[in-house]
Scaffold this active site. Structure first.
Site, mmCIF file in Angstrom:
data_model
loop_
_atom_site.group_PDB
_atom_site.id
_atom_site.type_symbol
_atom_site.label_atom_id
_atom_site.label_comp_id
_atom_site.label_asym_id
_atom_site.label_seq_id
_atom_site.Cartn_x
_atom_site.Cartn_y
_atom_site.Cartn_z
ATOM 1 N N THR A 49 13.315 14.191 22.364
ATOM 2 C CA THR A 49 12.141 14.991 22.734
ATOM 3 C C THR A 49 12.564 16.300 23.386
ATOM 4 O O THR A 49 13.636 16.374 24.008
ATOM 5 C CB THR A 49 11.260 14.177 23.710
ATOM 6 N N ASP A 50 11.697 17.311 23.295
ATOM 7 C CA ASP A 50 11.981 18.580 23.985
ATOM 8 C C ASP A 50 11.929 18.415 25.505
ATOM 9 O O ASP A 50 12.407 19.280 26.237
ATOM 10 C CB ASP A 50 10.996 19.680 23.529
ATOM 11 N N THR A 87 5.358 -4.043 22.055
ATOM 12 C CA THR A 87 4.935 -3.908 23.450
ATOM 13 C C THR A 87 3.465 -3.475 23.432
ATOM 14 O O THR A 87 2.861 -3.371 22.357
ATOM 15 C CB THR A 87 5.750 -2.803 24.164
HETATM 16 P P1 NAD Z 1 5.024 4.930 21.137
HETATM 17 O O1 NAD Z 1 5.016 4.495 22.558
HETATM 18 O O2 NAD Z 1 3.733 5.103 20.405
HETATM 19 O O3 NAD Z 1 5.909 3.909 20.268
HETATM 20 C C1 NAD Z 1 7.090 3.323 20.758
HETATM 21 C C2 NAD Z 1 7.308 2.021 19.976
HETATM 22 O O4 NAD Z 1 8.540 1.420 20.446
HETATM 23 C C3 NAD Z 1 6.207 0.972 20.201
HETATM 24 O O5 NAD Z 1 5.777 0.463 18.952
HETATM 25 C C4 NAD Z 1 6.887 -0.110 21.026
HETATM 26 O O6 NAD Z 1 6.382 -1.420 20.765
HETATM 27 C C5 NAD Z 1 8.330 0.030 20.575
HETATM 28 N N1 NAD Z 1 9.274 -0.496 21.581
HETATM 29 C C6 NAD Z 1 9.255 -0.268 22.925
HETATM 30 N N2 NAD Z 1 10.268 -0.935 23.517
HETATM 31 C C7 NAD Z 1 10.956 -1.582 22.521
HETATM 32 C C8 NAD Z 1 12.096 -2.422 22.504
HETATM 33 N N3 NAD Z 1 12.750 -2.743 23.629
HETATM 34 N N4 NAD Z 1 12.523 -2.895 21.313
HETATM 35 C C9 NAD Z 1 11.872 -2.586 20.151
HETATM 36 N N5 NAD Z 1 10.772 -1.807 20.112
HETATM 37 C C10 NAD Z 1 10.319 -1.305 21.292
HETATM 38 O O7 NAD Z 1 5.872 6.272 21.111
HETATM 39 P P2 NAD Z 1 5.822 7.503 20.092
HETATM 40 O O8 NAD Z 1 4.937 8.544 20.648
HETATM 41 O O9 NAD Z 1 5.631 6.989 18.722
HETATM 42 O O10 NAD Z 1 7.319 8.031 20.255
HETATM 43 C C11 NAD Z 1 8.369 7.538 19.418
HETATM 44 C C12 NAD Z 1 9.650 8.252 19.779
HETATM 45 O O11 NAD Z 1 9.492 9.657 19.616
HETATM 46 C C13 NAD Z 1 10.068 8.054 21.234
HETATM 47 O O12 NAD Z 1 11.475 7.856 21.269
HETATM 48 C C14 NAD Z 1 9.672 9.348 21.932
HETATM 49 O O13 NAD Z 1 10.550 9.617 22.996
HETATM 50 C C15 NAD Z 1 9.839 10.346 20.806
HETATM 51 N N6 NAD Z 1 8.982 11.550 20.876
HETATM 52 C C16 NAD Z 1 7.637 11.445 21.039
HETATM 53 C C17 NAD Z 1 6.838 12.597 21.044
HETATM 54 C C18 NAD Z 1 5.324 12.516 21.185
HETATM 55 O O14 NAD Z 1 4.655 13.554 21.275
HETATM 56 N N7 NAD Z 1 4.719 11.335 21.176
HETATM 57 C C19 NAD Z 1 7.427 13.854 20.898
HETATM 58 C C20 NAD Z 1 8.815 13.932 20.734
HETATM 59 C C21 NAD Z 1 9.563 12.765 20.707
#
Ligand code: NAD
Ligand code: TYD
Length: 339
Positions: A125-126, A36
């Site tokens: 996530t928190d 995406t």
């Molecule tokens: P991000 O948005 O950078 O990455 C998400 C990835 O998922 C992207 O590469 C996107 O292409 C892919 N994606 C989206 N929809 C999809 C689909 N339908 N099928 C396959 N792939 C798909 O997010 P991030 O910051 O790397 O977060 C990753 C995970 O960690 C998430 O689940 C988020 O809730 C969790 N999280 C993030 C944080 C933070 O601070 N960023 C903290 C705690 C938890």
């Protein structure tokens, strides 16, 4: 072991893919991503040299393709990072958050049950806990804190967590969930606070701080998050939740000032803008369960981590320029039209 990492081309997923290739060379790593706006194959460029690595472009909501893929691959562990992850976008348009974060998780778990996957790990996530008051510095989220999500993003993640627990109890799927605080580090998409502020400061553009900048986030370097997930998915107890965080609470305004100082830019770039709707006040994680049960401990302190992170973004100008064109520009102009 044969491990599937979904959402592997995003921020944390790509960092985790490098972590696994480096720490567990005996395992086969399959990276899956829909690519995406937030997914970027360039994030996985350095993985190609590892013979145990492969990549597939797929939508976790596409049941037929996911089933065919799982039938062929025989995964031992599935770790799900794939998600729509940005709160502001979820406020603009919630629907895709429900379909990817909830239905996508359901499809993956159905595939795990059908094809005998031994462990499904959900990266949560928190934010599912809602927020804490600004004043009570001694209150923290524990694994027992009730789910109380505030934004469409966090509501979709909370729904997914409930579904994971339901699959564990109803169908006996072997599951774990980790709930981490805000991450920073390399490969983060510049719609999130830290890379957005670094990029704007570097180009002498205004730094849009929501409200008064006094909201508090609990920052953890992405490397430490990856180390925690690795422990939980391999050694965590079936059906359990583990919080991950490093007791590193900062007000947004202080993070922004640190970035300006490191880049030697003036504080006059700070521009206060309208507050986010429903803006969570404070996040703070109690990580004592993962420390006690799995021996996890963060290695990064914020001062070192933020310096390294700023340097990484300065060294990766081409990466930043590529992703801040096209769709990003349209989003940025709509989101920050008043500055
Ligand atoms: P991000 O948005 O950078 O990455 C998400 C990835 O998922 C992207 O590469 C996107 O292409 C892919 N994606 C989206 N929809 C999809 C689909 N339908 N099928 C396959 N792939 C798909 O997010 P991030 O910051 O790397 O977060 C990753 C995970 O960690 C998430 O689940 C988020 O809730 C969790 N999280 C993030 C944080 C933070 O601070 N960023 C903290 C705690 C938890
Ligand atoms: P963000 O990185 O979007 O993470 P989250 O909302 O999931 O915690 O935002 C971190 C904090 O920074 C949050 O309190 C909102 C604030 N913020 C700003 O003040 N200005 C911005 O331009 C952005 C993107 C965030």
């Amino acid at each position: 072991m044969n491990i599937l990492i979904t959402g592997a081309a995003g921020f944390i997923g790509s960092n985790f893919t490098y972590y696994e290739l480096d720490k567990h060379p005996e395992d086969r790593i399959v990276a899956l991503d829909l690519l995406t706006y937030a997914g970027n194959l360039k994030n996985l460029e350095g993985c190609k040299k590892y013979p145990q690595f492969s990549f597939v472009k797929m939508d976790i909501r596409d049941r037929d393709s996911i089933y065919k893929f799982f039938e062929k691959e025989n995964f031992d562990i599935v770790v799900n990072f794939a998600a729509e992850s940005h709160v502001d976008r979820s406020i603009m348009d919630p629907e895709v958050f429900l379909s990817t974060n909830v239905i996508g998780t359901e499809v993956l778990m159905d595939a795990c049950l059908k094809y005998g996957v031994k462990r499904f790990h959900q990266v949560s996530t928190d934010e599912v806990y809602g927020d804490l008051p600004l004043e009570t510095k001694d209150s923290f989220f524990t694994e027992e804190t009730p789910l109380h999500a505030s934004s469409p993003y966090s509501a979709s993640k909370a729904a997914a967590d409930l579904l994971v627990n339901a699959y564990n109890r109803t169908y006996g799927l072997n599951t774990t969930i980790s709930r981490c605080s805000n991450n920073y580090g390399p490969y983060q998409f510049p719609e999130k606070l830290i890379p957005l502020m670094i990029n704007n400061a570097r180009h002498d553009r205004p730094l849009p701080v929501y409200g008064k900048g006094i909201n508090i986030r609990d920052w953890l370097h992405v490397y430490d998050h990856c180390a925690g997930i690795d422990l939980v998915m391999r050694k965590g107890k079936n059906g359990e939740v583990y919080n991950i965080g490093g007791h590193n609470e900062k007000r947004n305004i202080d993070v922004v000032k640190t970035i300006l100082k490191e880049l030697d830019k003036p504080e006059s770039l700070i521009t206060y803008v309208a507050d986010r709707k429903g803006h969570d006040l404070r996040y703070a994680i109690d990580p004592s369960k993962i420390e006690r049960e799995l021996g996890w401990k963060p290695v990064y302190d914020f001062d070192t981590g933020i310096k390294e992170t700023i340097e990484w973004y300065l060294d990766h100008e081409e990466w930043m320029n590529e992703i801040t064109s096209g769709e990003y520009l349209r989003y940025y102009e709509e989101m920050y039209k008043d500055i």
